[in-house]
Enzyme design. Structure first.
Site, PDB file in Angstrom:
ATOM      1  N   HIS A   1       0.831  -1.208   0.000  1.00  0.00           N
ATOM      2  CA  HIS A   1       0.000   0.000   0.000  1.00  0.00           C
ATOM      3  C   HIS A   1       0.865   1.258   0.000  1.00  0.00           C
ATOM      4  O   HIS A   1       0.598   2.199  -0.746  1.00  0.00           O
ATOM      5  CB  HIS A   1      -0.942   0.008   1.207  1.00  0.00           C
ATOM      6  CG  HIS A   1      -1.872  -1.167   1.225  1.00  0.00           C
ATOM      7  ND1 HIS A   1      -2.683  -1.468   2.288  1.00  0.00           N
ATOM      8  CD2 HIS A   1      -2.110  -2.132   0.302  1.00  0.00           C
ATOM      9  CE1 HIS A   1      -3.384  -2.563   2.017  1.00  0.00           C
ATOM     10  NE2 HIS A   1      -3.035  -2.986   0.817  1.00  0.00           N
TER      11      HIS A   1
ATOM     12  N   TYR B   1       4.032   5.059  -6.156  1.00  0.00           N
ATOM     13  CA  TYR B   1       3.716   4.871  -7.580  1.00  0.00           C
ATOM     14  C   TYR B   1       2.786   5.991  -8.084  1.00  0.00           C
ATOM     15  O   TYR B   1       2.992   6.539  -9.174  1.00  0.00           O
ATOM     16  CB  TYR B   1       3.072   3.496  -7.746  1.00  0.00           C
ATOM     17  CG  TYR B   1       2.650   3.099  -9.142  1.00  0.00           C
ATOM     18  CD1 TYR B   1       3.580   2.975 -10.175  1.00  0.00           C
ATOM     19  CD2 TYR B   1       1.316   2.787  -9.413  1.00  0.00           C
ATOM     20  CE1 TYR B   1       3.179   2.570 -11.440  1.00  0.00           C
ATOM     21  CE2 TYR B   1       0.909   2.382 -10.677  1.00  0.00           C
ATOM     22  CZ  TYR B   1       1.842   2.273 -11.693  1.00  0.00           C
ATOM     23  OH  TYR B   1       1.441   1.861 -12.938  1.00  0.00           O
TER      24      TYR B   1
HETATM   25 MN    MN Z   1      -4.203  -2.527   6.781  1.00  0.00          MN
HETATM   26 FE    FE Z   2      -3.111  -0.745   4.331  1.00  0.00          FE
END
Ligand code: MN
Ligand code: FE
Length: 334
Positions: free
Chosen positions: A110, A116
């Site tokens: 994440h 990105y």
């Molecule tokens: Mn999480």
């Molecule tokens: Fe997360």
């Protein structure tokens, strides 16, 4: 032989995962694997064009995108740190630790997603990754969670004894139920609402993947909390339950404030009030998941949101992913 316990079990060998006691931990691990993804698989070409075009997005849509990237970029590392530095230390059950390792990897993915996005849209990383300092309603959410999860970060903290078990449950609720289960959801709803209007669909799809991961994190967290409570029912007093409900109400106020600040006039076809109703609807579901009474009784204003998280409805979606991963295995490495 004494029954196994999820925390404070002197008989548990953290290195001996079989046979398992808590099969739900295994189940969440498998679900995490089924949602395997990395941000580079999603094309940002159209997003880049839309972002660069002078009039495709309105000023308030741009602002909303920046705000959500700003909030999530630091929230992800905050949760990763919590997990690795605090939760992992105290949860010694091997099947739970196996899941925590998976979750930690997903948090890294994440964070990578926001790198990105900054790279492909050419955003100023200092601005995005510093918004938790500069934007008050983001700073307040982060401060609330940091304050809520203080005990488990104390290097002298142990989960021994009733009072400490209660503090541990309190902090787990702060981390899993409030941070991942409430503070992420106004942002998810906004980004997915944009995607439904064919705006910034690349980022929207990345948020969709993140939301699926997060819904598993939340499910694991709630199972962990519920199991600790079931095995230590003396900590779940009426006073403590009330304290938790009050915390969740405070979190809802902060999340609604964030929703209004990030998106004061709503989005095409959605008014700001609906984002705030959605937060209340979500909060009730979280309360029920940990066996507490509902507070808000709101209808879900965005039924399409549950379709995006409901893993069972995504069978075809997963079949596609699996094939792609198999072909990735035939890549040549240099
Ligand atoms: Mn999480
Ligand atoms: Fe997360």
């Amino acid at each position: 032989m004494k029954k196994k316990r999820i925390i404070n079990d002197s008989q548990t060998d953290p290195n001996k995962i079989l046979p398992m006691t808590y099969l739900w931990a295994r189940e969440h691990y498998k679900n995490g694997i089924a949602n395997n993804w990395v941000p580079e698989e999603i094309s940002m070409q159209q997003d880049v064009e839309q972002w660069r075009s002078p009039d495709f997005l309105t000023e308030r849509e741009r602002r909303l995108i920046i705000w959500n990237l700003g909030f999530f970029s630091t929230a992800e590392s905050l949760t990763a740190n919590n997990l690795v530095l605090a939760v992992y230390r105290h949860v010694t059950n091997p099947e739970c630790r196996q899941y925590l390792l998976r979750q930690a990897y997903e948090e890294a993915v994440h964070t990578d997603t926001f790198i990105y996005c900054c790279d492909s849209l050419g955003l100023d990383p200092d601005e995005i990754f510093n918004m938790y300092n500069t934007i008050p309603s983001i700073a307040q959410k982060d401060a609330f969670v940091i304050n809520l999860t203080k005990s488990i970060f104390d290097p002298n903290f142990s989960t021994q004894g009733k009072e400490n078990i209660r503090r541990f449950v309190h902090d787990l609720i702060g981390y899993y139920v409030i941070m991942e289960g409430i503070f992420f959801y106004a942002g998810f709803a906004m980004m997915l609402a944009l995607k439904r209007q064919n705006k910034m669909v690349g980022i929207g799809e990345q948020f969709e993947y993140i939301m699926r991961d997060e819904s598993i994190h939340l499910a694991f967290g709630c199972d962990l909390i519920n199991t600790i409570v079931k095995e230590n029912p003396e900590v779940w007093t009426e006073d403590f339950q009330n304290e938790i409900v009050e915390l969740i109400k405070k979190a809802v106020i902060l999340e609604k404030k964030y929703a209004y600040d990030a998106c004061p006039e709503g989005l095409l076809g959605i008014n700001a009030q609906q984002f705030s109703d959605y937060v209340e609807y979500i909060a009730d579901r979280r309360l029920e998941r940990i066996d507490l009474p509902k507070v808000y009784y709101k209808e879900n204003p965005f039924p399409w949101m549950s379709q995006s998280t409901d893993l069972n409805k995504e069978k075809n979606f997963f079949e596609t992913r699996v094939t792609e991963y198999q072909s990735a295995g035939s890549l040549e490495w240099e």
